[in-house]
Scaffold this active site. Structure first.
Site, PDB file in Angstrom:
ATOM      1  N   LYS A   1       3.402 -81.946  -9.511  1.00 54.43           N
ATOM      2  CA  LYS A   1       2.252 -82.693  -9.641  1.00 54.43           C
ATOM      3  C   LYS A   1       2.027 -83.728  -8.385  1.00 54.43           C
ATOM      4  O   LYS A   1       0.999 -84.049  -7.868  1.00 54.43           O
ATOM      5  CB  LYS A   1       2.247 -83.376 -10.963  1.00 54.43           C
ATOM      6  CG  LYS A   1       1.914 -82.395 -12.164  1.00 54.43           C
ATOM      7  CD  LYS A   1       0.532 -82.220 -12.370  1.00 54.43           C
ATOM      8  CE  LYS A   1       0.078 -80.991 -13.218  1.00 54.43           C
ATOM      9  NZ  LYS A   1      -1.355 -80.712 -13.108  1.00 54.43           N
TER      10      LYS A   1
ATOM     11  N   SER B   1      -0.151 -86.751 -13.843  1.00 53.82           N
ATOM     12  CA  SER B   1       0.659 -86.977 -15.085  1.00 53.82           C
ATOM     13  C   SER B   1       1.405 -88.121 -14.701  1.00 53.82           C
ATOM     14  O   SER B   1       1.908 -88.521 -13.673  1.00 53.82           O
ATOM     15  CB  SER B   1       1.489 -85.975 -15.118  1.00 53.82           C
ATOM     16  OG  SER B   1       2.579 -85.953 -16.311  1.00 53.82           O
TER      17      SER B   1
ATOM     18  N   ASN C   1       7.351 -77.560 -26.884  1.00 49.30           N
ATOM     19  CA  ASN C   1       8.219 -78.534 -26.192  1.00 49.30           C
ATOM     20  C   ASN C   1       8.085 -79.915 -26.489  1.00 49.30           C
ATOM     21  O   ASN C   1       8.858 -80.712 -26.368  1.00 49.30           O
ATOM     22  CB  ASN C   1       8.201 -78.161 -24.482  1.00 49.30           C
ATOM     23  CG  ASN C   1       8.549 -76.936 -23.701  1.00 49.30           C
ATOM     24  OD1 ASN C   1       9.400 -76.638 -24.081  1.00 49.30           O
ATOM     25  ND2 ASN C   1       7.523 -76.394 -23.334  1.00 49.30           N
TER      26      ASN C   1
ATOM     27  N   TYR D   1       8.285 -79.199 -12.488  1.00 51.14           N
ATOM     28  CA  TYR D   1       6.913 -79.163 -12.868  1.00 51.14           C
ATOM     29  C   TYR D   1       6.304 -80.630 -12.183  1.00 51.14           C
ATOM     30  O   TYR D   1       5.235 -81.063 -11.595  1.00 51.14           O
ATOM     31  CB  TYR D   1       6.815 -79.283 -14.273  1.00 51.14           C
ATOM     32  CG  TYR D   1       5.503 -80.079 -14.809  1.00 51.14           C
ATOM     33  CD1 TYR D   1       4.345 -79.194 -14.866  1.00 51.14           C
ATOM     34  CD2 TYR D   1       5.617 -81.219 -15.330  1.00 51.14           C
ATOM     35  CE1 TYR D   1       3.128 -79.832 -15.077  1.00 51.14           C
ATOM     36  CE2 TYR D   1       4.511 -81.756 -15.917  1.00 51.14           C
ATOM     37  CZ  TYR D   1       2.981 -81.059 -15.591  1.00 51.14           C
ATOM     38  OH  TYR D   1       1.853 -81.822 -16.282  1.00 51.14           O
TER      39      TYR D   1
ATOM     40  N   ARG E   1      17.712 -85.086 -24.689  1.00 51.83           N
ATOM     41  CA  ARG E   1      17.177 -83.787 -23.750  1.00 51.83           C
ATOM     42  C   ARG E   1      17.497 -84.390 -22.317  1.00 51.83           C
ATOM     43  O   ARG E   1      17.226 -85.325 -21.830  1.00 51.83           O
ATOM     44  CB  ARG E   1      15.818 -83.526 -24.389  1.00 51.83           C
ATOM     45  CG  ARG E   1      15.235 -82.362 -23.716  1.00 51.83           C
ATOM     46  CD  ARG E   1      13.679 -82.162 -23.957  1.00 51.83           C
ATOM     47  NE  ARG E   1      12.940 -83.065 -23.801  1.00 51.83           N
ATOM     48  CZ  ARG E   1      11.529 -83.013 -24.304  1.00 51.83           C
ATOM     49  NH1 ARG E   1      11.173 -82.001 -24.825  1.00 51.83           N
ATOM     50  NH2 ARG E   1      10.851 -83.978 -24.172  1.00 51.83           N
TER      51      ARG E   1
ATOM     52  N   ASP F   1     -10.189 -69.374 -16.032  1.00 49.55           N
ATOM     53  CA  ASP F   1      -8.900 -69.354 -16.692  1.00 49.55           C
ATOM     54  C   ASP F   1      -8.386 -68.206 -16.567  1.00 49.55           C
ATOM     55  O   ASP F   1      -8.974 -67.068 -16.700  1.00 49.55           O
ATOM     56  CB  ASP F   1      -9.221 -69.890 -18.432  1.00 49.55           C
ATOM     57  CG  ASP F   1      -7.708 -70.487 -18.768  1.00 49.55           C
ATOM     58  OD1 ASP F   1      -7.830 -71.569 -19.279  1.00 49.55           O
ATOM     59  OD2 ASP F   1      -6.756 -69.737 -18.904  1.00 49.55           O
TER      60      ASP F   1
END
Ligand code: NAD
Ligand code: WQD
Length: 352
Positions: free
Chosen positions: A164, A134, A209, A160, A305, A33
């Site tokens: 993916k 995702s 978020n 983002y 949003r 990590d």
């Protein structure tokens, strides 16, 4: 002989819960990590999440390494110096809003970082990969529930999500190029909640978020109120609907994936949804949180949003058929465990 698993991004929210599950089921685990979204306290050798994971499992990691997937030589050395059977790849940047402002950083980290990992794997003939994908790859869907055969990538609303999708494209092409590869791309819906001990959980390093960490931070008094993004969606109460999945169900899904990926059945690229198949609105989440925990969540409904979709929920049949996995915990469990973690650790992993 126990298998050795390389876990990238294992100090993060999903990674730490999965590492615990793997240790408890007798796997050897090496974690790498770069600490962009994990906390290492002064004078500690490991991130705090993993110190607690070792304590809960009563077992040590085989190794912890601080390092970055963007550094090809570093990744090559991990494979050169360790026997690795399977890779579980969590490491990624995951903030939707930040990805709009910093697309190059997101593509470099999430796409190039993964390509580096795959190149090192190929060099060492490690060809079994479980990838954190995702539900965002489905974009803004025309039909629900979301089933794995639907098109992906076409309506993604941010870098983002596209990162993916791009990784999935790379993985599919890699599997086509050589029959050795077995890749499971686990498409998570909305992971929430914490381990039943309340000792590990989600610890966003910036203003959250996501809904659940925001709710718990309001509950603990860190923030005055929750802003609900939109009350005029075409849903029963006007607020957005999502398929929330308990983090312990998610880690159990990864365990099933690990148990299976070495069999011939899993050669090639396999996308699999990990969700419950049931959607909850924002207002339902708030009312369940309040009744599970006896805490009031002040909120205000504000504008939608940008980029949000009305409703998302999984068709979760494939995971059941192929992995023998199904989510067993409900929204009450998700809210109770999220609050147990936050109330035991008001500042997350930091001590002050
Ligand atoms: P997280 O930020 O808590 O964990 C990711 C970890 O990866 C962090 O510890 C971070 O320090 C590390 N990392 C990031 N880039 C790295 C790099 N280049 N090299 C080494 N380490 C790096 O996020 P999470 O919620 O645990 O998510 C894990 C994975 O699941 C991610 O790939 C994410 O995109 C995916 N995912 C998450 C959700 C969610 O809502 N949490 C939903 C769907 C998919
Ligand atoms: C859930 C619902 C919001 C915060 C994101 C990513 C997705 C995946 C999971 C990684 C929505 C509402 C939220 C708040 C609110 N991540 N909300 N007030 O947007 O479904 O998915 O996380 O892959 O890619 O896009 O999750 O938790 O942000 O929102 O009203 O302060 O809560 O509008 O309806 P989302 P979320």
């Amino acid at each position: 002989m126990s298998k050795t698993i390389l876990v990238t991004g294992g100090a993060g929210y999903v990674g730490s819960h999965c590492v615990l599950e793997f240790l408890q089921h007798n796997y050897n685990v090496i974690v790498v990590d770069n600490l962009v979204n994990a906390v290492k306290l002064e004078n500690q050798e490991m991130p705090e999440s993993l110190i607690r994971v070792e304590r809960l499992a009563n077992k040590k990691l085989e190794k912890y390494l601080t390092g970055d997937l963007k550094d090809q030589q570093f990744i090559d050395e991990i494979f050169a110096n360790n026997h690795i059977d399977i890779v579980v790849h969590f490491a990624a940047l995951k903030s939707v809003g930040e990805s709009v402002a910093k697309p190059l950083e997101y593509y470099e980290n999430n796409v190039s970082g993964t390509i580096n990992l795959l190149k090192s794997m190929r060099k060492s003939k490690v060809t079994k990969l479980i990838f954190s994908s995702s539900a965002t790859v489905y974009g803004d869907p025309e039909v629900l529930p979301l089933v794995e055969t639907l098109p992906t990538g076409q309506t993604c609303t941010n870098p983002y999500g596209r990162s993916k999708h791009m990784v999935e494209v790379v993985l599919k092409d890699l599997c086509k190029s050589s029959p050795e590869w077995s890749v499971m791309s686990l498409r998570y819906f909305n992971p929430v909640g914490a381990h039943s001990s309340g000792d590990i959980g989600e610890d966003p390093q910036e203003i959250p978020n996501n809904l659940m960490p925001f709710v718990t931070q309001v509950a603990v008094g860190m923030r005055p109120e929750l802003k609900i993004f939109g009350g005029d969606y075409n849903t029963p109460d006007g607020t957005g609907v999502r398929d929330y999945i308990h983090i312990e169900d998610l880690s159990n899904g990864h365990l099933k994936a690990l148990e299976q990926i070495t069999t011939e059945l899993w050669k090639d690229f396999h996308p699999i949804n990990l969700g419950t198949g049931r959607g909850y609105s924002v207002l339902e989440v708030i009312s369940t949180f309040e009744s599970a925990n006896g805490v009031k969540i002040p909120y205000k409904i504000v504008d939608r949003r940008p980029g949000d979709v009305t409703e998302l929920y999984a068709d979760a049949k494939l995971a059941n058929e192929k992995l023998g996995w199904t989510a067993t915990r409900d929204m009450y469990d998700m809210c109770a465990s999220a609050w147990k973690w936050q109330s035991k650790n008001p500042k997350g992993y930091k001590r002050d």
